[in-house]
Motif scaffolding. Sequence first.
Motif, mmCIF file in Angstrom:
data_model
loop_
_atom_site.group_PDB
_atom_site.id
_atom_site.type_symbol
_atom_site.label_atom_id
_atom_site.label_comp_id
_atom_site.label_asym_id
_atom_site.label_seq_id
_atom_site.Cartn_x
_atom_site.Cartn_y
_atom_site.Cartn_z
ATOM 1 N N TYR A 73 0.837 -1.209 0.000
ATOM 2 C CA TYR A 73 0.000 0.000 0.000
ATOM 3 C C TYR A 73 0.868 1.254 0.000
ATOM 4 C CZ TYR A 73 -3.359 3.513 1.501
ATOM 5 O OH TYR A 73 -4.124 4.657 1.579
ATOM 6 N N LYS A 74 1.892 1.257 0.855
ATOM 7 C CA LYS A 74 2.804 2.400 0.935
ATOM 8 C C LYS A 74 3.513 2.602 -0.408
ATOM 9 C CE LYS A 74 6.600 4.304 3.604
ATOM 10 N NZ LYS A 74 7.691 4.041 4.530
ATOM 11 N N GLY A 75 3.927 1.497 -1.022
ATOM 12 C CA GLY A 75 4.594 1.582 -2.325
ATOM 13 C C GLY A 75 3.685 2.152 -3.397
ATOM 14 N N ARG A 118 0.858 5.379 -20.427
ATOM 15 C CA ARG A 118 1.973 4.467 -20.139
ATOM 16 C C ARG A 118 1.886 3.951 -18.697
ATOM 17 N NH1 ARG A 118 4.476 8.581 -23.001
ATOM 18 N NH2 ARG A 118 5.594 9.384 -21.182
ATOM 19 N N VAL A 119 1.513 4.839 -17.772
ATOM 20 C CA VAL A 119 1.336 4.431 -16.376
ATOM 21 C C VAL A 119 0.232 3.375 -16.289
ATOM 22 C CG1 VAL A 119 0.553 5.211 -14.095
ATOM 23 C CG2 VAL A 119 2.167 6.611 -15.412
ATOM 24 N N LEU A 120 -0.849 3.618 -17.026
ATOM 25 C CA LEU A 120 -1.987 2.704 -17.016
ATOM 26 C C LEU A 120 -1.593 1.322 -17.533
ATOM 27 C CD1 LEU A 120 -4.828 3.410 -16.104
ATOM 28 C CD2 LEU A 120 -5.500 3.530 -18.491
ATOM 29 N N GLU A 121 -0.795 1.294 -18.589
ATOM 30 C CA GLU A 121 -0.306 0.017 -19.130
ATOM 31 C C GLU A 121 0.413 -0.777 -18.049
ATOM 32 O OE1 GLU A 121 2.246 -0.203 -22.678
ATOM 33 O OE2 GLU A 121 0.814 1.204 -23.586
ATOM 34 N N SER A 122 1.285 -0.098 -17.316
ATOM 35 C CA SER A 122 2.027 -0.757 -16.239
ATOM 36 C C SER A 122 1.089 -1.235 -15.139
ATOM 37 C CB SER A 122 3.063 0.190 -15.632
ATOM 38 O OG SER A 122 4.027 0.519 -16.603
ATOM 39 N N ALA A 123 0.112 -0.401 -14.788
ATOM 40 C CA ALA A 123 -0.833 -0.765 -13.729
ATOM 41 C C ALA A 123 -1.635 -1.999 -14.127
ATOM 42 C CB ALA A 123 -1.767 0.399 -13.422
ATOM 43 N N THR A 129 -0.707 -4.318 -16.110
ATOM 44 C CA THR A 129 0.190 -5.467 -16.138
ATOM 45 C C THR A 129 0.536 -5.931 -14.721
ATOM 46 O OG1 THR A 129 1.151 -4.644 -18.184
ATOM 47 C CG2 THR A 129 2.429 -6.277 -16.995
ATOM 48 N N ALA A 130 0.793 -4.977 -13.827
ATOM 49 C CA ALA A 130 1.324 -5.309 -12.506
ATOM 50 C C ALA A 130 0.260 -5.574 -11.446
ATOM 51 C CB ALA A 130 2.236 -4.179 -12.032
ATOM 52 N N LEU A 131 -0.932 -5.014 -11.616
ATOM 53 C CA LEU A 131 -1.948 -5.112 -10.576
ATOM 54 C C LEU A 131 -3.161 -5.893 -11.068
ATOM 55 C CD1 LEU A 131 -1.867 -1.388 -9.403
ATOM 56 C CD2 LEU A 131 -0.807 -3.331 -8.251
ATOM 57 N N GLU A 132 -3.900 -6.432 -10.111
ATOM 58 C CA GLU A 132 -5.130 -7.118 -10.489
ATOM 59 C C GLU A 132 -6.170 -6.938 -9.395
ATOM 60 O OE1 GLU A 132 -4.013 -11.645 -9.177
ATOM 61 O OE2 GLU A 132 -3.328 -10.977 -11.139
ATOM 62 N N GLY A 133 -7.403 -7.209 -9.739
ATOM 63 C CA GLY A 133 -8.500 -7.199 -8.772
ATOM 64 C C GLY A 133 -8.670 -5.893 -8.036
ATOM 65 N N LEU A 134 -8.878 -6.011 -6.719
ATOM 66 C CA LEU A 134 -9.153 -4.839 -5.894
ATOM 67 C C LEU A 134 -7.954 -3.904 -5.815
ATOM 68 C CD1 LEU A 134 -11.168 -6.495 -2.979
ATOM 69 C CD2 LEU A 134 -12.064 -5.111 -4.856
ATOM 70 N N ASN A 135 -6.737 -4.456 -5.895
ATOM 71 C CA ASN A 135 -5.541 -3.600 -5.872
ATOM 72 C C ASN A 135 -5.536 -2.664 -7.077
ATOM 73 O OD1 ASN A 135 -4.490 -4.714 -3.520
ATOM 74 N ND2 ASN A 135 -3.475 -6.345 -4.634
ATOM 75 N N LYS A 136 -5.832 -3.220 -8.239
ATOM 76 C CA LYS A 136 -5.866 -2.412 -9.459
ATOM 77 C C LYS A 136 -6.963 -1.359 -9.354
ATOM 78 C CE LYS A 136 -7.466 -4.042 -13.418
ATOM 79 N NZ LYS A 136 -7.557 -4.796 -14.673
ATOM 80 N N GLN A 137 -8.138 -1.771 -8.896
ATOM 81 C CA GLN A 137 -9.264 -0.849 -8.806
ATOM 82 C C GLN A 137 -8.974 0.294 -7.838
ATOM 83 O OE1 GLN A 137 -11.570 -1.406 -11.182
ATOM 84 N NE2 GLN A 137 -11.968 0.694 -10.614
ATOM 85 N N ALA A 138 -8.392 -0.038 -6.686
ATOM 86 C CA ALA A 138 -8.062 0.990 -5.691
ATOM 87 C C ALA A 138 -7.019 1.960 -6.247
ATOM 88 C CB ALA A 138 -7.548 0.341 -4.406
ATOM 89 N N PHE A 148 -10.526 3.603 -16.601
ATOM 90 C CA PHE A 148 -10.197 3.205 -15.230
ATOM 91 C C PHE A 148 -11.301 2.325 -14.638
ATOM 92 C CE2 PHE A 148 -7.267 6.924 -13.780
ATOM 93 C CZ PHE A 148 -6.627 6.923 -14.996
ATOM 94 N N ASN A 149 -12.492 2.347 -15.248
ATOM 95 C CA ASN A 149 -13.656 1.628 -14.704
ATOM 96 C C ASN A 149 -13.923 2.002 -13.250
ATOM 97 O OD1 ASN A 149 -14.261 0.175 -17.075
ATOM 98 N ND2 ASN A 149 -12.600 -1.242 -16.614
#
Length: 169
Positions: free
Chosen positions: A42-44, A95-100, A102-111, A155-156
């Motif tokens: 979360y901090k990251g 570009r940030v969104l592409e990384s997000a 790729t790197a995040l999923e589910g509730l982490n991505k949504q938050a 972003f949904n």
Amino acid sequence: MNSSLQYFANSISRLLLPVDGAHAAACEEMATAMSSAEAAAYKGLQQCIETVMAEVERLLSAEQKATDYKAPDDGMAPDHRPTTACTRVVAYLSRVLESAFTALEGLNKQAFLSELGNRLHKVLLTHWQKYTFNPSGGLRLKRDITEYGEFVRSFNAPSVDEKFELLGM
């Protein structure tokens, strides 16, 4: 993380059941470790959003011209394209969104996306308060708002969409 939990539940946990108190202690330790990992993640993500927003502010500062929203009345047709600042910010955030994605999923991505959208909204409001607008500049601002609104739709995040729709009004 999930595979670690599955391994613990399927293998280690069963071995500890016969040992008095060991199962409870191991479960408590696992919960503490997971909580600590979640807090660090979360901090990251918060630091990531801070860095992204700092770059958005830098781009807006560097690229937005006073004449973007208050063009001289020289008889030329108004420019209906998004401003350069808007185009650059959307390209960067794409570009940030592409990384997000790729790197995040589910509730982490949504938050993450909700927070990013809310922060973008706030940064843009603060940014636009620095400018004065004439009628053709107001149309240009409306074009930028439309561009940002279309971008954040990916972003949904309904609450973010709503904020950008209200901006357009």
